[in-house]
Write a protein that holds these residues in place. Structure first.
Motif, short mmCIF file in Angstrom:
data_model
loop_
_atom_site.label_atom_id
_atom_site.label_comp_id
_atom_site.label_asym_id
_atom_site.label_seq_id
_atom_site.Cartn_x
_atom_site.Cartn_y
_atom_site.Cartn_z
N LEU A 55 0.76 -1.16 -0.07
CA LEU A 55 0.00 -0.03 0.06
C LEU A 55 0.79 1.24 0.22
CD1 LEU A 55 -2.96 -1.07 2.50
CD2 LEU A 55 -2.67 -1.21 -0.12
N LYS A 56 2.03 1.20 0.81
CA LYS A 56 2.94 2.26 0.84
C LYS A 56 3.51 2.64 -0.67
CE LYS A 56 6.66 4.52 3.17
NZ LYS A 56 7.85 4.15 4.09
N TYR A 57 3.95 1.61 -1.30
CA TYR A 57 4.54 1.41 -2.82
C TYR A 57 3.46 2.16 -3.59
CZ TYR A 57 6.18 -0.02 -7.28
OH TYR A 57 6.54 0.03 -8.40
N TYR A 58 2.16 1.56 -3.55
CA TYR A 58 1.12 2.20 -4.24
C TYR A 58 0.73 3.57 -3.89
CZ TYR A 58 -0.40 -2.76 -5.47
OH TYR A 58 -0.58 -3.95 -5.93
N SER A 59 0.89 4.13 -2.86
CA SER A 59 0.70 5.52 -2.59
C SER A 59 2.01 6.21 -3.02
CB SER A 59 0.77 5.66 -1.07
OG SER A 59 -0.45 4.81 -0.61
N GLU A 60 3.12 5.76 -3.08
CA GLU A 60 4.29 6.54 -3.42
C GLU A 60 4.23 6.55 -5.21
OE1 GLU A 60 7.41 4.56 -1.68
OE2 GLU A 60 7.14 5.76 0.52
N GLU A 61 3.44 5.49 -5.65
CA GLU A 61 3.59 5.68 -7.03
C GLU A 61 2.36 6.32 -7.67
OE1 GLU A 61 5.52 4.25 -9.84
OE2 GLU A 61 7.11 4.06 -8.01
N GLY A 62 1.61 7.20 -6.83
CA GLY A 62 0.42 7.96 -7.20
C GLY A 62 -0.79 6.87 -7.63
N ILE A 63 -0.81 5.74 -7.33
CA ILE A 63 -2.01 4.96 -8.13
C ILE A 63 -3.06 4.71 -6.74
CG2 ILE A 63 -0.73 3.94 -9.87
CD1 ILE A 63 -0.56 1.17 -8.43
N LEU A 64 -2.55 4.91 -5.40
CA LEU A 64 -3.53 4.98 -4.40
C LEU A 64 -3.47 6.11 -3.73
CD1 LEU A 64 -5.22 3.31 -2.73
CD2 LEU A 64 -3.28 2.44 -1.51
N PRO A 65 -4.53 7.13 -4.30
CA PRO A 65 -4.76 8.43 -3.61
C PRO A 65 -4.94 8.45 -2.14
CG PRO A 65 -6.28 8.26 -5.47
CD PRO A 65 -5.83 6.68 -5.00
N PHE A 66 -4.28 9.64 -1.54
CA PHE A 66 -4.62 9.89 -0.05
C PHE A 66 -4.72 11.45 0.22
CE2 PHE A 66 -0.05 9.56 -0.71
CZ PHE A 66 0.42 10.79 -0.18
N GLU A 67 -5.03 11.66 1.40
CA GLU A 67 -4.90 13.08 1.70
C GLU A 67 -3.93 13.36 2.70
OE1 GLU A 67 -8.79 14.49 2.74
OE2 GLU A 67 -9.81 13.83 0.94
N GLN A 68 -3.34 14.37 2.86
CA GLN A 68 -2.48 14.41 3.93
C GLN A 68 -2.24 16.00 4.16
OE1 GLN A 68 1.55 13.22 3.09
NE2 GLN A 68 2.09 13.09 5.20
N GLU A 69 -2.58 16.69 5.29
CA GLU A 69 -2.77 18.27 5.65
C GLU A 69 -1.58 18.64 5.67
OE1 GLU A 69 -5.56 19.07 8.33
OE2 GLU A 69 -7.03 17.89 7.70
N GLU A 70 -0.43 18.06 6.13
CA GLU A 70 0.96 18.81 6.36
C GLU A 70 1.86 17.63 6.17
OE1 GLU A 70 1.35 21.07 9.87
OE2 GLU A 70 -0.45 22.22 9.65
N SER A 71 2.86 17.89 6.12
CA SER A 71 3.98 16.77 5.71
C SER A 71 4.19 15.60 7.02
CB SER A 71 5.50 17.29 5.31
OG SER A 71 5.84 17.96 6.54
N ARG A 72 3.81 16.07 8.10
CA ARG A 72 4.32 15.32 9.39
C ARG A 72 2.87 14.63 9.84
NH1 ARG A 72 7.81 18.05 13.55
NH2 ARG A 72 8.34 15.80 13.76
N LEU A 73 2.06 14.87 9.22
CA LEU A 73 0.72 14.31 9.68
C LEU A 73 0.37 12.76 8.79
CD1 LEU A 73 -1.94 17.18 9.60
CD2 LEU A 73 -0.70 16.23 11.83
N THR A 74 -0.46 12.01 9.53
CA THR A 74 -0.85 10.69 8.92
C THR A 74 -1.58 10.83 7.75
OG1 THR A 74 -1.22 10.04 11.12
CG2 THR A 74 -1.94 8.78 9.34
N ARG A 75 -1.16 9.91 6.75
CA ARG A 75 -1.80 9.99 5.41
C ARG A 75 -3.42 9.40 5.89
NH1 ARG A 75 2.82 7.25 1.65
NH2 ARG A 75 4.00 9.04 1.48
N ARG A 76 -4.36 9.95 5.04
CA ARG A 76 -5.56 9.57 5.38
C ARG A 76 -6.31 8.90 4.09
NH1 ARG A 76 -9.67 12.91 8.23
NH2 ARG A 76 -9.91 13.79 6.08
N TYR A 77 -7.02 7.92 4.05
CA TYR A 77 -7.44 7.47 2.66
C TYR A 77 -8.74 7.30 2.94
CZ TYR A 77 -2.48 5.58 1.86
OH TYR A 77 -1.41 5.60 2.05
N HIS A 78 -9.51 7.83 1.67
CA HIS A 78 -11.15 7.55 1.60
C HIS A 78 -11.37 6.22 1.67
CE1 HIS A 78 -15.16 7.76 0.18
NE2 HIS A 78 -15.30 8.84 0.80
N ARG A 79 -12.05 5.46 2.71
CA ARG A 79 -12.18 4.19 2.80
C ARG A 79 -12.75 3.34 1.49
NH1 ARG A 79 -16.46 1.47 3.85
NH2 ARG A 79 -17.38 3.12 4.80
#
Length: 88
Positions: free
Chosen positions: A32-56
């Protein structure tokens, strides 16, 4: 560290963390981290140090699409291209 939410709460939540998405999808954290980094699993992150949030719901749907493409034998790069073409 915060308490772990129950599966029942996670299944009703609008947004989930990557660890919760692991529990819901059965995929590995590293995948899942790889997919997120490749841009195929979108997430929201308000600031760089905050947790990534995924629309379930949309994250689970996207993981299903990725799995279907993988079963067709597509590479991650080909999947990325197909998903980006679909968004346009």
């Amino acid at each position: 560290m915060s308490r772990r939410r129950s599966l029942e709460v996670i299944e009703q939540a609008e947004f989930v963390t990557i660890s919760e998405l692991v529990r819901l999808s059965g995929n590995r954290y590293s995948t899942l981290k790889y997919y997120s980094e490749e841009g195929i699993l979108p997430f929201e992150q308000e600031e760089s140090r905050l947790t990534r949030r995924y629309h379930r719901e949309s994250a689970l749907q996207r993981l299903k699409e990725i799995q279907e493409y993988k079963e067709e034998g597509l590479s991650i790069q080909e999947i990325k291209t197909r998903l980006l073409d679909k968004q346009e």
